[in-house]
Scaffold this active site. Structure first.
Site, PDB file in Angstrom:
ATOM      1  N   ARG A   1       0.867  -1.183   0.000  1.00  0.00           N
ATOM      2  CA  ARG A   1       0.000   0.000   0.000  1.00  0.00           C
ATOM      3  C   ARG A   1       0.899   1.226   0.000  1.00  0.00           C
ATOM      4  O   ARG A   1       1.883   1.281   0.744  1.00  0.00           O
ATOM      5  CB  ARG A   1      -0.880  -0.010   1.257  1.00  0.00           C
ATOM      6  CG  ARG A   1      -1.921   1.082   1.265  1.00  0.00           C
ATOM      7  CD  ARG A   1      -2.655   1.150   2.601  1.00  0.00           C
ATOM      8  NE  ARG A   1      -2.035   2.114   3.490  1.00  0.00           N
ATOM      9  CZ  ARG A   1      -2.645   2.646   4.555  1.00  0.00           C
ATOM     10  NH1 ARG A   1      -3.875   2.294   4.867  1.00  0.00           N
ATOM     11  NH2 ARG A   1      -2.013   3.516   5.320  1.00  0.00           N
TER      12      ARG A   1
ATOM     13  N   TYR B   1      -3.252  11.596   5.794  1.00  0.00           N
ATOM     14  CA  TYR B   1      -3.486  10.274   6.373  1.00  0.00           C
ATOM     15  C   TYR B   1      -2.421   9.270   5.902  1.00  0.00           C
ATOM     16  O   TYR B   1      -2.028   9.276   4.741  1.00  0.00           O
ATOM     17  CB  TYR B   1      -4.877   9.748   5.951  1.00  0.00           C
ATOM     18  CG  TYR B   1      -4.964   8.260   6.120  1.00  0.00           C
ATOM     19  CD1 TYR B   1      -5.167   7.718   7.379  1.00  0.00           C
ATOM     20  CD2 TYR B   1      -4.754   7.402   5.049  1.00  0.00           C
ATOM     21  CE1 TYR B   1      -5.182   6.349   7.557  1.00  0.00           C
ATOM     22  CE2 TYR B   1      -4.755   6.033   5.214  1.00  0.00           C
ATOM     23  CZ  TYR B   1      -4.966   5.512   6.469  1.00  0.00           C
ATOM     24  OH  TYR B   1      -4.953   4.160   6.656  1.00  0.00           O
TER      25      TYR B   1
ATOM     26  N   ASP C   1      -5.099   3.714  -0.066  1.00  0.00           N
ATOM     27  CA  ASP C   1      -6.249   3.977   0.806  1.00  0.00           C
ATOM     28  C   ASP C   1      -6.659   5.450   0.665  1.00  0.00           C
ATOM     29  O   ASP C   1      -5.870   6.349   0.968  1.00  0.00           O
ATOM     30  CB  ASP C   1      -5.853   3.673   2.258  1.00  0.00           C
ATOM     31  CG  ASP C   1      -7.037   3.677   3.207  1.00  0.00           C
ATOM     32  OD1 ASP C   1      -8.135   4.103   2.794  1.00  0.00           O
ATOM     33  OD2 ASP C   1      -6.854   3.251   4.364  1.00  0.00           O
TER      34      ASP C   1
ATOM     35  N   HIS D   1      -9.289   6.652   2.240  1.00  0.00           N
ATOM     36  CA  HIS D   1      -9.774   6.958   3.599  1.00  0.00           C
ATOM     37  C   HIS D   1     -11.017   7.847   3.603  1.00  0.00           C
ATOM     38  O   HIS D   1     -11.089   8.864   4.301  1.00  0.00           O
ATOM     39  CB  HIS D   1      -8.643   7.545   4.456  1.00  0.00           C
ATOM     40  CG  HIS D   1      -8.631   7.000   5.852  1.00  0.00           C
ATOM     41  ND1 HIS D   1      -9.152   7.680   6.912  1.00  0.00           N
ATOM     42  CD2 HIS D   1      -8.192   5.824   6.339  1.00  0.00           C
ATOM     43  CE1 HIS D   1      -9.019   6.946   8.005  1.00  0.00           C
ATOM     44  NE2 HIS D   1      -8.441   5.808   7.696  1.00  0.00           N
TER      45      HIS D   1
ATOM     46  N   GLU E   1      -9.079   1.886  -1.806  1.00  0.00           N
ATOM     47  CA  GLU E   1      -9.846   1.530  -0.601  1.00  0.00           C
ATOM     48  C   GLU E   1     -10.627   2.739  -0.104  1.00  0.00           C
ATOM     49  O   GLU E   1     -10.114   3.859  -0.104  1.00  0.00           O
ATOM     50  CB  GLU E   1      -8.822   1.078   0.442  1.00  0.00           C
ATOM     51  CG  GLU E   1      -9.362   0.853   1.819  1.00  0.00           C
ATOM     52  CD  GLU E   1      -8.219   0.533   2.795  1.00  0.00           C
ATOM     53  OE1 GLU E   1      -7.143   0.063   2.364  1.00  0.00           O
ATOM     54  OE2 GLU E   1      -8.399   0.790   3.986  1.00  0.00           O
TER      55      GLU E   1
ATOM     56  N   GLU F   1     -13.816  -1.346   6.409  1.00  0.00           N
ATOM     57  CA  GLU F   1     -13.181  -1.312   7.736  1.00  0.00           C
ATOM     58  C   GLU F   1     -14.060  -0.657   8.792  1.00  0.00           C
ATOM     59  O   GLU F   1     -13.861  -0.891   9.978  1.00  0.00           O
ATOM     60  CB  GLU F   1     -11.803  -0.652   7.677  1.00  0.00           C
ATOM     61  CG  GLU F   1     -11.817   0.829   7.425  1.00  0.00           C
ATOM     62  CD  GLU F   1     -10.421   1.433   7.335  1.00  0.00           C
ATOM     63  OE1 GLU F   1      -9.570   0.864   6.643  1.00  0.00           O
ATOM     64  OE2 GLU F   1     -10.192   2.487   7.962  1.00  0.00           O
TER      65      GLU F   1
ATOM     66  N   ARG G   1     -13.526  -5.549   3.241  1.00  0.00           N
ATOM     67  CA  ARG G   1     -12.380  -5.320   4.120  1.00  0.00           C
ATOM     68  C   ARG G   1     -12.742  -5.265   5.603  1.00  0.00           C
ATOM     69  O   ARG G   1     -12.111  -4.556   6.375  1.00  0.00           O
ATOM     70  CB  ARG G   1     -11.715  -3.988   3.758  1.00  0.00           C
ATOM     71  CG  ARG G   1     -10.866  -3.973   2.551  1.00  0.00           C
ATOM     72  CD  ARG G   1      -9.980  -2.726   2.531  1.00  0.00           C
ATOM     73  NE  ARG G   1      -8.844  -2.841   3.404  1.00  0.00           N
ATOM     74  CZ  ARG G   1      -8.747  -2.307   4.609  1.00  0.00           C
ATOM     75  NH1 ARG G   1      -9.726  -1.613   5.129  1.00  0.00           N
ATOM     76  NH2 ARG G   1      -7.643  -2.455   5.309  1.00  0.00           N
TER      77      ARG G   1
ATOM     78  N   GLU H   1      -4.347  -7.149   5.155  1.00  0.00           N
ATOM     79  CA  GLU H   1      -3.488  -6.032   5.555  1.00  0.00           C
ATOM     80  C   GLU H   1      -2.585  -6.473   6.709  1.00  0.00           C
ATOM     81  O   GLU H   1      -3.036  -7.128   7.647  1.00  0.00           O
ATOM     82  CB  GLU H   1      -4.354  -4.844   6.010  1.00  0.00           C
ATOM     83  CG  GLU H   1      -3.535  -3.626   6.416  1.00  0.00           C
ATOM     84  CD  GLU H   1      -4.417  -2.448   6.852  1.00  0.00           C
ATOM     85  OE1 GLU H   1      -5.571  -2.683   7.272  1.00  0.00           O
ATOM     86  OE2 GLU H   1      -3.945  -1.298   6.778  1.00  0.00           O
TER      87      GLU H   1
ATOM     88  N   TRP I   1     -12.537  12.089   7.978  1.00  0.00           N
ATOM     89  CA  TRP I   1     -11.122  11.751   8.184  1.00  0.00           C
ATOM     90  C   TRP I   1     -10.885  10.322   7.739  1.00  0.00           C
ATOM     91  O   TRP I   1     -10.040   9.966   7.059  1.00  0.00           O
ATOM     92  CB  TRP I   1     -10.707  11.889   9.660  1.00  0.00           C
ATOM     93  CG  TRP I   1      -9.250  11.621   9.801  1.00  0.00           C
ATOM     94  CD1 TRP I   1      -8.212  12.482   9.538  1.00  0.00           C
ATOM     95  CD2 TRP I   1      -8.615  10.378  10.190  1.00  0.00           C
ATOM     96  NE1 TRP I   1      -7.003  11.849   9.728  1.00  0.00           N
ATOM     97  CE2 TRP I   1      -7.233  10.544  10.126  1.00  0.00           C
ATOM     98  CE3 TRP I   1      -9.127   9.131  10.562  1.00  0.00           C
ATOM     99  CZ2 TRP I   1      -6.325   9.542  10.442  1.00  0.00           C
ATOM    100  CZ3 TRP I   1      -8.245   8.117  10.874  1.00  0.00           C
ATOM    101  CH2 TRP I   1      -6.847   8.318  10.819  1.00  0.00           C
TER     102      TRP I   1
HETATM  103  O1  KDG Z   1      -8.364   3.257  13.727  1.00  0.00           O
HETATM  104  C1  KDG Z   1      -8.432   3.672  12.402  1.00  0.00           C
HETATM  105  C2  KDG Z   1      -7.417   2.919  11.570  1.00  0.00           C
HETATM  106  O2  KDG Z   1      -7.573   1.530  11.742  1.00  0.00           O
HETATM  107  C3  KDG Z   1      -7.513   3.252  10.108  1.00  0.00           C
HETATM  108  O3  KDG Z   1      -7.359   4.630   9.946  1.00  0.00           O
HETATM  109  C4  KDG Z   1      -6.430   2.507   9.336  1.00  0.00           C
HETATM  110  O4  KDG Z   1      -7.564   2.926   7.293  1.00  0.00           O
HETATM  111  C5  KDG Z   1      -6.800   2.248   7.923  1.00  0.00           C
HETATM  112  C6  KDG Z   1      -6.195   1.097   7.248  1.00  0.00           C
HETATM  113  O5  KDG Z   1      -6.613   0.796   6.145  1.00  0.00           O
HETATM  114  O6  KDG Z   1      -5.304   0.468   7.828  1.00  0.00           O
HETATM  115 MG    MG Z   2      -8.219   1.935   5.509  1.00  0.00          MG
END
Ligand code: KDG
Ligand code: MG
Length: 404
Positions: free
Chosen positions: A147, A159, A212, A214, A238, A264, A285, A341, A404
Site C-alpha cells: 500500500r 493520512y 487507501d 480513507h 480503498e 473497515e 475489508r 493487511e 477523516w
Molecule cells: O483506527 C483507524 C485505523 O484503523 C484506520 O485509519 C487505518 O484505514 C486504515 C487502514 O486501512 O489500515
Molecule cells: Mg483503511
C-alpha cells in the site's frame, strides 16, 4: 467445559489494546481482541458491566449459541461497540475450542485452502522520493503487495504517513484530544496519479499496488480517481467515498474498472449486503474484531463468495496481535480470500503478546499452535497503562468538518 471467569485486560504497549480472557472450569483459556481505536473504554464497559457477568457458567463450546445470545439478547443490535465486544467473546471461544481439541482454529473452520496468506505492507513518506525508497525496502523484504501513501503537497498532514519512520506507527490516536488536519480533495486528486506513476516507473509492475483514500472523496471525485489510476494497474483503491453512502458506488463503478475495496468501518453483514450482492465492490475489508468475530465474519465472506467478491481484511496496528492471528486463521480457510493487511505492531507489543505467525516470502504463516496461536503475558501487560488517545479530525480549508 463451562466458562468460569471473564477478564478484560487493558494495556498500552505502544498503543491501546483491549483483550478479553475467558477461562473454563477445565482450565482452558481463550483470548479475543476487543479494541476499538479511540473508543476503547466504551467496549471495556460494555464487556465488564454487561457481557462478562452473562458468560459465567455458559458452555464454552456452544459458540454460535453464545453469539446469538449476545446479539439478539441485547435487543439493541449492531454498532461498533456492541460488535467489537461480541467479537472479543467469539474469538476467545474459538481459541478455547482450538486449545481444547488440540487444533489450530483454521482446521476447525474446514482446514487450510492455501499454504500462506498474502499480506500487504504500508510504504509511505513525506515526498515521492521517500515513498520510492520505502517501496524499495518492502520489495527487498519480500513483500508482493504494498500500500502506498504520501503527503499531499501543500497540506501539513496527510493520512497514512508514519511519524517516526519505524514502519509501524502513523497518525491515528496520538493525542488526548483530536488533532485537526486540513484536507483538500483537489490537491489530492492532482497528486495521486503522479505518485502512482512514479512508483510504477521506478519499481515496475511486478507487485500488487494498493492505496487507501480513507473516505474523503465525493462519488464523482472517486470515479475520476479510479479512472486516472487505471494505467497503474491498482490492486484496489480503498474507501474511496464514505462507506455508509452505498449507492455512491454505482456511480464510481460506472466510470472505472479500478478495483474497489471497502468495509473497515462496517460491523455487520447488513452493512455489506447491498455492496456485495450488487457487485459494487471487489474486496470486502471488514475486520474480525469489529464485525462480531470469526463466526460473523465467516458469514460475510461466504456471502461475498456467492458474488465473486474477495476478502481483504483490515489489519491496522490498532488491532492487537490477537486480532491479526484470528484474521489469519480465517484467511487460511476461506476459498474467496483476496489479501490481508499487515501493518505490524510496535516492539513493546511483542513483550505482551506472544505470537506464532511469521512472515515468509510475501506470505504470512499462522503456525500450527492450537487455537489462535497467541498468548498474553499479563505481567508485561500491567507495565503498560492505558493512555487516552483520539483519532484526528479533518477540516476543509474554510474550516468545514470533513471525513477523516
Ligand atoms: O483506527 C483507524 C485505523 O484503523 C484506520 O485509519 C487505518 O484505514 C486504515 C487502514 O486501512 O489500515
Ligand atoms: Mg483503511
Amino acid at each position: 467445559m463451562r466458562i468460569d471467569s471473564a477478564e478484560v485486560i487493558v494495556t498500552s504497549p505502544g498503543r491501546n489494546y483491549v483483550t478479553l480472557k475467558l477461562t473454563t472450569d477445565t482450565g482452558v483459556t481463550g483470548l479475543g481482541d476487543a479494541t476499538l481505536n479511540g473508543r476503547e473504554l466504551a467496549v471495556v464497559s460494555y464487556l465488564r458491566d454487561h457481557v462478562c457477568p452473562q458468560l459465567i457458567g455458559k458452555d464454552a463450546s456452544r459458540i454460535t449459541d453464545i453469539w446469538e445470545y449476545l446479539y439478539k439478547g441485547a435487543y439493541w443490535r449492531r454498532g461498533p461497540v456492541t460488535m467489537t465486544a461480541i467479537a472479543g467473546v467469539d474469538c476467545a471461544l474459538w481459541d478455547i475450542l482450538g486449545k481444547a481439541t488440540g487444533r489450530p482454529v483454521h482446521e476447525l473452520l474446514g482446514g487450510a485452502v492455501r499454504d500462506g496468506v498474502l499480506v500487504y505492507g504500508h510504504a509511505n513518506g513525506q515526498t515521492i522520493d521517500d515513498v520510492l525508497a520505502d517501496v524499495g525496502r518492502y520489495l527487498e523484504a519480500g513483500y508482493r503487495a504494498i500500500r502506498v501513501q504520501a503527503s499531499v503537497p501543500g497540506l501539513d498532514s496527510t493520512y497514512g504517513i508514519h511519524h517516526d519512520g519505524t514502519g509501524h506507527t502513523y497518525e491515528p490516536a496520538d493525542a488526548r484530544y483530536p488533532t485537526e488536519n486540513v484536507w483538500d480533495s483537489a490537491a489530492y486528486l492532482r497528486f495521486a496519479p503522479e505518485l502512482m506513476a512514479a512508483v510504477r516507473a521506478e519499481h515496475g509492475y511486478d507487485f500488487h499496488l494498493l492505496h487507501d483514500v480513507h473516505h474523503r472523496l465525493t462519488p464523482r471525485e472517486a470515479a475520476r480517481l479510479g479512472k486516472s489510476l487505471e494505467p497503474f494497474d491498482m490492486f484496489w483503491i480503498e474507501d474511496a467515498t464514505p462507506a455508509e453512502d452505498q449507492t455512491a458506488f454505482e456511480l464510481i463503478r460506472a466510470h472505472t474498472v479500478t478495483p474497489l475495496a471497502v468495509g473497515e468501518v462496517f460491523n455487520s453483514i447488513w452493512d455489506c449486503r447491498h455492496l456485495i450482492s450488487n457487485r459494487l465492490v471487489d474486496y470486502i475489508r471488514c475486520s474480525v474484531s469489529h464485525t462480531g468475530g470469526i463466526t460473523h465474519l465467516r458469514k460475510i465472506f461466504d456471502l461475498a463468495a456467492l458474488y465473486g467478491v474477495r476478502t481483504g481484511s483490515h489489519g491496522a496496528g490498532d488491532l492487537s496481535p490477537v486480532s491479526f492471528a484470528a484474521a489469519l486463521q480465517l484467511d487460511l480457510a476461506v476459498p474467496n480470500f483476496g489479501i490481508q493487511e499487515y501493518m505490524g505492531h510496535l516492539s513493546p507489543a511483542e513483550e505482551v503478546f506472544k505470537t506464532a505467525y511469521r512472515f515468509e516470502d510475501g506470505y504470512m504463516k499462522p503456525g500450527d499452535r492450537p487455537g489462535l496461536g497467541v498468548e498474553i503475558d499479563e505481567e508485561a501487560a500491567a507495565r503498560y497503562a492505558y493512555e487516552p488517545k483520539s483519532l484526528p479530525v479533518n477540516r476543509l480549508r474554510d474550516g468545514t468538518i470533513h471525513d477523516w
